[in-house]
Design an enzyme around this catalytic site. Structure first.
Site, short mmCIF file in Angstrom:
data_model
loop_
_atom_site.label_atom_id
_atom_site.label_comp_id
_atom_site.label_asym_id
_atom_site.label_seq_id
_atom_site.Cartn_x
_atom_site.Cartn_y
_atom_site.Cartn_z
N CYS A 31 0.84 -1.37 0.10
CA CYS A 31 -0.16 0.05 -0.01
C CYS A 31 0.98 1.42 -0.17
O CYS A 31 1.91 1.37 0.70
CB CYS A 31 -0.96 -0.02 1.40
SG CYS A 31 -2.10 1.55 1.47
N HIS A 54 -8.87 -3.74 -1.64
CA HIS A 54 -8.01 -3.01 -0.84
C HIS A 54 -8.34 -1.71 -0.93
O HIS A 54 -8.35 -1.20 0.29
CB HIS A 54 -6.59 -3.14 -1.56
CG HIS A 54 -5.49 -2.46 -0.87
ND1 HIS A 54 -4.81 -2.86 -0.43
CD2 HIS A 54 -5.45 -1.15 -0.69
CE1 HIS A 54 -3.76 -2.08 0.05
NE2 HIS A 54 -4.29 -0.79 -0.20
N GLU A 55 -8.87 -1.19 -2.05
CA GLU A 55 -9.20 0.50 -1.90
C GLU A 55 -10.62 0.44 -1.51
O GLU A 55 -10.61 1.66 -0.58
CB GLU A 55 -9.26 0.73 -3.53
CG GLU A 55 -8.08 0.76 -4.14
CD GLU A 55 -6.90 1.32 -3.54
OE1 GLU A 55 -6.99 2.53 -3.05
OE2 GLU A 55 -5.74 1.00 -3.53
N HIS A 76 -9.96 0.90 2.36
CA HIS A 76 -9.65 2.28 2.69
C HIS A 76 -10.68 3.23 3.03
O HIS A 76 -10.91 3.88 3.95
CB HIS A 76 -8.89 3.03 1.63
CG HIS A 76 -7.34 2.50 1.65
ND1 HIS A 76 -6.62 2.76 2.85
CD2 HIS A 76 -6.52 1.93 0.59
CE1 HIS A 76 -5.43 2.19 2.30
NE2 HIS A 76 -5.37 1.79 1.04
NI NI Z 1 -3.72 1.16 0.13
#
Ligand code: NI
Length: 153
Positions: free
Chosen positions: A89, A131-132, A135
């Site tokens: 990341c 993953h995004e 966030h």
């Molecule tokens: Ni990330």
């Protein structure tokens, strides 16, 4: 366009949930453009979520696996299968972990003009979507680690 400062490691904003975007206006388009410019300024970044540049809005930009996407209010509407992934990341330089992610993920979002888009990604792209979008909920990939990968010095 402008390059924005990336937030790193223990910055509390990485642990905050981003707010839904109600109106997609020039301000939002500017933030998306800035996020993309910031992404392209990194060495090998694939994507950025808005809180990684200090903005608590549900925005993600991705330039990965032949996709160039500006996403507003993205959400996962379907996920299937499983794959073992290696993840890093931009906000956590030099840290890599193994995770288990769905093999195929479909997301629904709005583009920078407010048009609905639905995209299915497999493999690396499915990993990227997961993953995004995490966030945006104040979660990071380290939370999903099944194994920490030690880098050779
Ligand atoms: Ni990330």
């Amino acid at each position: 366009m402008a390059i924005r400062n990336l937030r790193y490691n223990d910055d509390p904003i990485l642990r905050k949930a981003c707010k839904e975007v109600k109106v997609i206006d020039d301000n939002i388009r500017q933030i998306l453009d800035d996020m993309l410019e910031t992404l392209h300024h990194t060495e090998n970044g694939a994507a950025i979520a808005a809180n990684q540049v200090g903005v608590l809005k549900r925005l993600v930009v991705i330039d990965y696996c032949d996709y160039l996407l500006k996403l507003v209010n993205p959400k996962i509407i379907e996920a299937s299968g499983a794959q073992e992934c290696i993840e890093g990341c931009l906000s956590f330089p030099n840290r890599f972990v193994k995770t288990i992610r769905p093999q195929k993920v479909t997301i629904q979002a709005l583009d920078e003009n407010g048009k609905e888009i639905i995209i299915t990604g497999e493999g690396e792209m499915a990993k990227c979507f997961c993953h995004e979008l995490e966030h945006l909920d104040g979660e990071v990939f380290l939370d999903k680690a099944i194994e920490v990968i030690e880098l050779e010095k």
